[in-house]
Design an enzyme around this catalytic site. Sequence first.
Site, PDB file in Angstrom:
ATOM      1  N   HIS A 194      40.552  53.276  46.084  1.00 28.82           N
ATOM      2  CA  HIS A 194      40.010  52.146  45.322  1.00 28.82           C
ATOM      3  C   HIS A 194      40.118  50.871  46.163  1.00 28.82           C
ATOM      4  O   HIS A 194      40.791  50.863  47.201  1.00 28.82           O
ATOM      5  CB  HIS A 194      40.749  51.985  43.980  1.00 28.82           C
ATOM      6  CG  HIS A 194      42.187  51.605  44.112  1.00 28.82           C
ATOM      7  ND1 HIS A 194      43.225  52.478  43.888  1.00 28.82           N
ATOM      8  CD2 HIS A 194      42.778  50.431  44.467  1.00 28.82           C
ATOM      9  CE1 HIS A 194      44.377  51.868  44.081  1.00 28.82           C
ATOM     10  NE2 HIS A 194      44.126  50.627  44.443  1.00 28.82           N
TER      11      HIS A 194
HETATM   12  P1  TYD Z   1      46.942  54.547  40.520  1.00 26.96           P
HETATM   13  O1  TYD Z   1      46.192  53.254  40.580  1.00 26.96           O
HETATM   14  O2  TYD Z   1      46.186  55.787  40.259  1.00 26.96           O
HETATM   15  O3  TYD Z   1      47.800  54.725  41.853  1.00 26.96           O
HETATM   16  P2  TYD Z   1      47.295  54.860  43.382  1.00 26.96           P
HETATM   17  O4  TYD Z   1      46.579  53.615  43.740  1.00 26.96           O
HETATM   18  O5  TYD Z   1      48.542  54.980  44.177  1.00 26.96           O
HETATM   19  O6  TYD Z   1      46.447  56.085  43.501  1.00 26.96           O
HETATM   20  O7  TYD Z   1      48.101  54.402  39.436  1.00 26.96           O
HETATM   21  C1  TYD Z   1      48.752  55.502  38.857  1.00 26.96           C
HETATM   22  C2  TYD Z   1      49.156  55.157  37.436  1.00 26.96           C
HETATM   23  O8  TYD Z   1      50.135  54.127  37.409  1.00 26.96           O
HETATM   24  C3  TYD Z   1      47.992  54.677  36.596  1.00 26.96           C
HETATM   25  O9  TYD Z   1      48.129  55.246  35.306  1.00 26.96           O
HETATM   26  C4  TYD Z   1      48.195  53.181  36.506  1.00 26.96           C
HETATM   27  C5  TYD Z   1      49.686  53.026  36.630  1.00 26.96           C
HETATM   28  N1  TYD Z   1      50.114  51.780  37.263  1.00 26.96           N
HETATM   29  C6  TYD Z   1      50.758  50.824  36.509  1.00 26.96           C
HETATM   30  O10 TYD Z   1      50.972  50.971  35.299  1.00 26.96           O
HETATM   31  N2  TYD Z   1      51.182  49.679  37.126  1.00 26.96           N
HETATM   32  C7  TYD Z   1      50.978  49.458  38.452  1.00 26.96           C
HETATM   33  O11 TYD Z   1      51.389  48.405  38.992  1.00 26.96           O
HETATM   34  C8  TYD Z   1      50.287  50.467  39.225  1.00 26.96           C
HETATM   35  C9  TYD Z   1      50.015  50.265  40.695  1.00 26.96           C
HETATM   36  C10 TYD Z   1      49.864  51.616  38.591  1.00 26.96           C
END
Ligand code: TYD
Length: 137
Positions: free
Chosen positions: A50
């Site tokens: 992303h």
């Molecule tokens: P995600 O954005 O998929 O992680 P990555 O970028 O590492 O692939 O996030 C995983 C899960 O964690 C998603 O349900 C959102 C949650 N999350 C939070 O609640 N707070 C945060 O600061 C972050 C980064 C993720």
Amino acid sequence: MIQIEKISFSIHGDGRGSLIAVENNKEIPFEIKRVYYIYGTNDGVTRGLHAHKKLKQVAICVSGSCTITLFDGFDKKQIFLDKPSEGLIIKEMIWREMHDFSEDCVLLVLASELYDEADYIRDYNEFMEAVKNDIYS
Ligand code: TYD
């Protein structure tokens, strides 16, 4: 060419071992509003996939190693992180993929904003369109 910006943190080392401290607007070029860390990543997993419209981050591999691929819509670079004393700046509107996590990898991320799903661009085509049309600059 995508500019890779790394920060070298000072290590306060002595006979006991090492300590690194980072502060808002000093070592870290923004006010830190949120901290999260990624660990226990399963073999073969790629995370991220992303971009963010506004969010800036600094990623620090405090244990183990991983590789981060950054793409600005034109140019792509792979950055190998394996030092707790090194921070990788990831600016807004950069597509990022984190992969090749070692089993002991702990990737610490310092973020300039609170969590906001509306700031994410999770669709690759939408990211490319936004870059092409300079939408979030
Ligand atoms: P995600 O954005 O998929 O992680 P990555 O970028 O590492 O692939 O996030 C995983 C899960 O964690 C998603 O349900 C959102 C949650 N999350 C939070 O609640 N707070 C945060 O600061 C972050 C980064 C993720």
